[in-house]
Design a protein around this motif. Structure first.
Motif, mmCIF file in Angstrom:
data_model
loop_
_atom_site.group_PDB
_atom_site.id
_atom_site.type_symbol
_atom_site.label_atom_id
_atom_site.label_comp_id
_atom_site.label_asym_id
_atom_site.label_seq_id
_atom_site.Cartn_x
_atom_site.Cartn_y
_atom_site.Cartn_z
ATOM 1 N N TYR A 76 7.916 -31.089 -6.088
ATOM 2 C CA TYR A 76 7.568 -32.182 -5.185
ATOM 3 C C TYR A 76 8.681 -32.523 -4.202
ATOM 4 C CZ TYR A 76 3.247 -33.011 -7.728
ATOM 5 O OH TYR A 76 1.995 -32.872 -8.282
ATOM 6 N N ASP A 77 9.918 -32.144 -4.512
ATOM 7 C CA ASP A 77 11.000 -32.455 -3.569
ATOM 8 C C ASP A 77 12.202 -31.546 -3.782
ATOM 9 O OD1 ASP A 77 12.045 -33.812 -1.402
ATOM 10 O OD2 ASP A 77 13.058 -35.302 -2.633
ATOM 11 N N ASP A 78 11.955 -30.258 -3.923
ATOM 12 C CA ASP A 78 13.032 -29.286 -4.090
ATOM 13 C C ASP A 78 12.899 -28.237 -2.989
ATOM 14 O OD1 ASP A 78 14.977 -27.526 -4.899
ATOM 15 O OD2 ASP A 78 13.804 -26.682 -6.544
ATOM 16 N N PRO A 79 13.826 -28.212 -2.016
ATOM 17 C CA PRO A 79 13.706 -27.283 -0.895
ATOM 18 C C PRO A 79 13.517 -25.826 -1.295
ATOM 19 C CG PRO A 79 15.383 -28.902 -0.409
ATOM 20 C CD PRO A 79 14.963 -29.136 -1.829
ATOM 21 N N SER A 80 14.196 -25.379 -2.347
ATOM 22 C CA SER A 80 14.055 -23.978 -2.752
ATOM 23 C C SER A 80 12.648 -23.692 -3.274
ATOM 24 C CB SER A 80 15.097 -23.614 -3.810
ATOM 25 O OG SER A 80 14.930 -24.413 -4.968
ATOM 26 N N ALA A 81 11.979 -24.699 -3.837
ATOM 27 C CA ALA A 81 10.614 -24.527 -4.322
ATOM 28 C C ALA A 81 9.586 -24.767 -3.217
ATOM 29 C CB ALA A 81 10.349 -25.483 -5.486
ATOM 30 N N LEU A 82 9.918 -25.648 -2.281
ATOM 31 C CA LEU A 82 8.984 -25.972 -1.200
ATOM 32 C C LEU A 82 8.945 -24.901 -0.110
ATOM 33 C CD1 LEU A 82 9.779 -29.782 -0.714
ATOM 34 C CD2 LEU A 82 7.667 -28.809 -1.647
ATOM 35 N N TRP A 83 10.088 -24.226 0.103
ATOM 36 C CA TRP A 83 10.145 -23.255 1.194
ATOM 37 C C TRP A 83 9.087 -22.169 0.982
ATOM 38 C CZ3 TRP A 83 10.525 -18.245 2.638
ATOM 39 C CH2 TRP A 83 10.845 -18.004 3.976
ATOM 40 N N GLY A 84 8.367 -21.881 2.050
ATOM 41 C CA GLY A 84 7.314 -20.870 1.994
ATOM 42 C C GLY A 84 5.932 -21.467 1.896
ATOM 43 N N LEU A 85 5.837 -22.746 1.469
ATOM 44 C CA LEU A 85 4.537 -23.399 1.400
ATOM 45 C C LEU A 85 4.072 -23.799 2.798
ATOM 46 C CD1 LEU A 85 4.982 -25.816 -1.656
ATOM 47 C CD2 LEU A 85 3.826 -23.598 -1.618
ATOM 48 N N PRO A 86 2.754 -23.841 3.043
ATOM 49 C CA PRO A 86 2.270 -24.320 4.340
ATOM 50 C C PRO A 86 2.564 -25.799 4.528
ATOM 51 C CG PRO A 86 0.433 -23.824 2.862
ATOM 52 C CD PRO A 86 1.677 -23.381 2.163
ATOM 53 N N LEU A 87 2.592 -26.221 5.786
ATOM 54 C CA LEU A 87 2.935 -27.606 6.122
ATOM 55 C C LEU A 87 2.009 -28.597 5.431
ATOM 56 C CD1 LEU A 87 4.829 -29.321 7.899
ATOM 57 C CD2 LEU A 87 3.148 -29.134 9.744
ATOM 58 N N GLU A 88 0.715 -28.285 5.387
ATOM 59 C CA GLU A 88 -0.254 -29.200 4.785
ATOM 60 C C GLU A 88 0.023 -29.398 3.296
ATOM 61 O OE1 GLU A 88 -1.035 -26.475 6.502
ATOM 62 O OE2 GLU A 88 -1.766 -27.346 8.388
ATOM 63 N N GLU A 89 0.436 -28.321 2.612
ATOM 64 C CA GLU A 89 0.715 -28.420 1.183
ATOM 65 C C GLU A 89 1.961 -29.272 0.926
ATOM 66 O OE1 GLU A 89 0.122 -27.993 -2.846
ATOM 67 O OE2 GLU A 89 -1.223 -27.499 -1.176
ATOM 68 N N ILE A 90 2.978 -29.095 1.761
ATOM 69 C CA ILE A 90 4.190 -29.907 1.623
ATOM 70 C C ILE A 90 3.857 -31.376 1.832
ATOM 71 C CG2 ILE A 90 6.466 -30.399 2.613
ATOM 72 C CD1 ILE A 90 6.633 -27.419 3.350
ATOM 73 N N ALA A 91 3.038 -31.667 2.859
ATOM 74 C CA ALA A 91 2.652 -33.050 3.140
ATOM 75 C C ALA A 91 1.877 -33.656 1.970
ATOM 76 C CB ALA A 91 1.814 -33.111 4.413
ATOM 77 N N GLU A 338 17.146 -23.512 4.987
ATOM 78 C CA GLU A 338 16.583 -22.519 4.078
ATOM 79 C C GLU A 338 16.024 -21.301 4.818
ATOM 80 O OE1 GLU A 338 16.862 -22.546 0.728
ATOM 81 O OE2 GLU A 338 18.126 -24.288 1.130
ATOM 82 N N THR A 339 15.457 -21.509 5.989
ATOM 83 C CA THR A 339 14.935 -20.363 6.751
ATOM 84 C C THR A 339 16.073 -19.454 7.189
ATOM 85 O OG1 THR A 339 13.063 -21.697 7.557
ATOM 86 C CG2 THR A 339 13.550 -19.668 8.747
ATOM 87 N N LEU A 340 17.163 -20.037 7.675
ATOM 88 C CA LEU A 340 18.292 -19.220 8.120
ATOM 89 C C LEU A 340 19.048 -18.612 6.947
ATOM 90 C CD1 LEU A 340 19.627 -21.251 11.172
ATOM 91 C CD2 LEU A 340 18.277 -19.159 11.159
ATOM 92 N N ARG A 341 19.049 -19.255 5.818
ATOM 93 C CA ARG A 341 19.667 -18.657 4.626
ATOM 94 C C ARG A 341 18.943 -17.369 4.234
ATOM 95 N NH1 ARG A 341 20.935 -23.709 0.419
ATOM 96 N NH2 ARG A 341 23.124 -23.982 1.021
ATOM 97 N N ARG A 342 17.650 -17.312 4.502
ATOM 98 C CA ARG A 342 16.847 -16.154 4.117
ATOM 99 C C ARG A 342 16.788 -15.075 5.191
ATOM 100 N NH1 ARG A 342 15.357 -20.491 1.376
ATOM 101 N NH2 ARG A 342 14.318 -20.310 -0.654
ATOM 102 N N ALA A 343 17.310 -15.363 6.367
ATOM 103 C CA ALA A 343 17.269 -14.387 7.461
ATOM 104 C C ALA A 343 18.324 -13.297 7.238
ATOM 105 C CB ALA A 343 17.513 -15.088 8.799
ATOM 106 N N SER A 344 17.971 -12.057 7.531
ATOM 107 C CA SER A 344 18.882 -10.922 7.342
ATOM 108 C C SER A 344 19.376 -10.412 8.697
ATOM 109 C CB SER A 344 18.163 -9.784 6.607
ATOM 110 O OG SER A 344 17.761 -10.205 5.323
ATOM 111 N N PHE A 345 20.679 -10.160 8.783
ATOM 112 C CA PHE A 345 21.277 -9.677 10.028
ATOM 113 C C PHE A 345 21.217 -8.151 10.105
ATOM 114 C CE2 PHE A 345 23.003 -13.915 9.934
ATOM 115 C CZ PHE A 345 23.041 -14.261 11.278
#
Length: 378
Positions: A76-91, A338-345
């Motif tokens: 319900y409020d953990d960025p590592s668990a929330l990342w990847g979910l659609p906006l509606e689900e997070i809301a 979190e998005t930039l942490r997951r980006a690969s160079f």
């Protein structure tokens, strides 16, 4: 709100691609029905929000999803668990979190609640409200969605919070809050736990500890940690050749370029709304001096610095963030980080131009010395 009454989520008179209120009403009503009994029992993910109005005496929101316990509460409020979910689900998840609200100035007025909020795992919590929450669903593009809220009469932490050992030590120490944030990060404490500890006044010089609005504390921790990382990265060898990374989430598109040179940053944020474009430019020179303070920039900067620190290399960095109309509810700066942490160079290749077209600006140009004014991009 009058336009919402006319529309009722069917005609999209506000111009948004999807009604942000209709998606949340069902879970909000369910949480509201459970909160109407005044006593709520569940596990805090953990979560706590410190408001801004009236500082230094502010509202502290302590939340939990009613009747949800243990690891199930974490999402319900953990960025590592929330990342990847659609906006509606997070809301929806955020709209089910129910908050008891207490006005305070220092952490000492909150009893055990600050410790529960910095636990590494969900903590069972009993909340008693002084009155039922009002059936009011607030929609604000600047704020993360919240579930029902009502004044807190009392709260009881049922089990023992699992406070990280380094934080437990610093709670009784006298380092400044920024110094403590850096030490905790260097010792492996999660940055989101540090942000909550900062907001709830658990770190800092003891006689000066105050509650800090969550929005301020998030940026303060990102800045302190980023400055510490930069102080190391600045003296690493240069990267051999230019590299880039692309990330995309919640209609936010990120293109990052690092080229050989001294450590410096240029950050361009591009907001697309109803056919209009608004842009924000932040520049940071080799001494670490910013042209302006911006929370989104600091979140992006710390994520990129983590990458450079891991590589033991330095370079000149340009970041373009393009925000589309699909990002119609703010979820917080964690999604940037979190998005930039997951980006690969990877080295520059034919795909780079495709990503330049997606964000609408070339980061190579941003790093040119003549790119100085925001008007260059309007």
């Amino acid at each position: 709100m009058s336009i919402c009454l006319k529309c009722q989520g069917r005609k999209l008179l506000c111009g948004l691609p999807k009604c942000p209120i209709a998606d949340r009403i069902s879970v909000f009503k369910l949480a509201l029905s459970k909160a109407s009994r005044l006593e709520i029992f569940g596990s805090t993910p953990p979560t706590a929000v410190v408001g801004e109005h009236g500082w230094p005496k502010v509202r502290v929101y302590v939340g939990e999803p009613p009747d949800v316990f243990g690891d199930d509460a974490k999402k319900y409020d953990d960025p590592s668990a929330l990342w990847g979910l659609p906006l509606e689900e997070i809301a929806k998840l955020r709209s089910y979190l129910t908050f008891g609200v207490k006005t305070a100035k220092t952490p000492w007025e909150l009893g055990e609640l600050p410790l529960a909020a910095v636990s590494t795992r969900p903590v069972d919590l009993e909340i008693k409200l002084s009155k039922p929450p009002a059936p009011r669903l607030v929609f604000d593009l600047r704020e993360k969605p919240l579930g029902p809220t009502a004044p807190l009469e009392k709260a009881r932490v049922v089990d023992n919070p699992s406070v990280p050992k380094p934080l437990e030590k610093l709670i009784s120490d006298n380092l400044t809050a920024s110094e403590a944030a850096v030490e905790l990060y260097a010792r492996g404490v999660d940055i989101y736990t540090i942000q909550r500890a900062f907001a709830l006044g658990l770190i800092g010089v003891k006689h000066r500890r105050r509650l800090v609005p969550s929005r301020w504390s998030i940026t303060a921790v990102d800045t302190a940690v980023g400055d510490w990382l930069a102080s190391k990265v600045r003296y690493f060898p240069e990267i051999n050749s230019a590299v880039y990374a692309y990330g995309e989430y919640l209609d936010n598109r990120y293109l990052v370029l690092i080229k050989p040179g001294p450590l410096r940053f240029v950050y361009l944020e591009r907001w697309h709304w109803r056919g209009k474009l608004v842009e924000v430019l932040v520049k940071e020179d080799v001494r670490g001096e910013r042209s302006t303070m911006d929370g989104g920039y600091e979140a992006a900067r710390v994520a990129v610095l983590e990458k450079l620190y891991a590589l033991r290399r330095r370079g000149s960095v340009a970041i373009v963030r393009s925000i589309g109309e699909g990002y119609y509810i703010s979820v917080g700066n964690w999604q940037i980080r979190e998005t930039l942490r997951r980006a690969s160079f990877k080295p520059l290749d034919e795909e780079f131009k495709k990503y330049v077209d997606k964000v609408g600006a070339n980061p190579l140009y941003l790093l040119k010395d003549e790119a100085k004014l925001i008007t260059d991009f309007l």
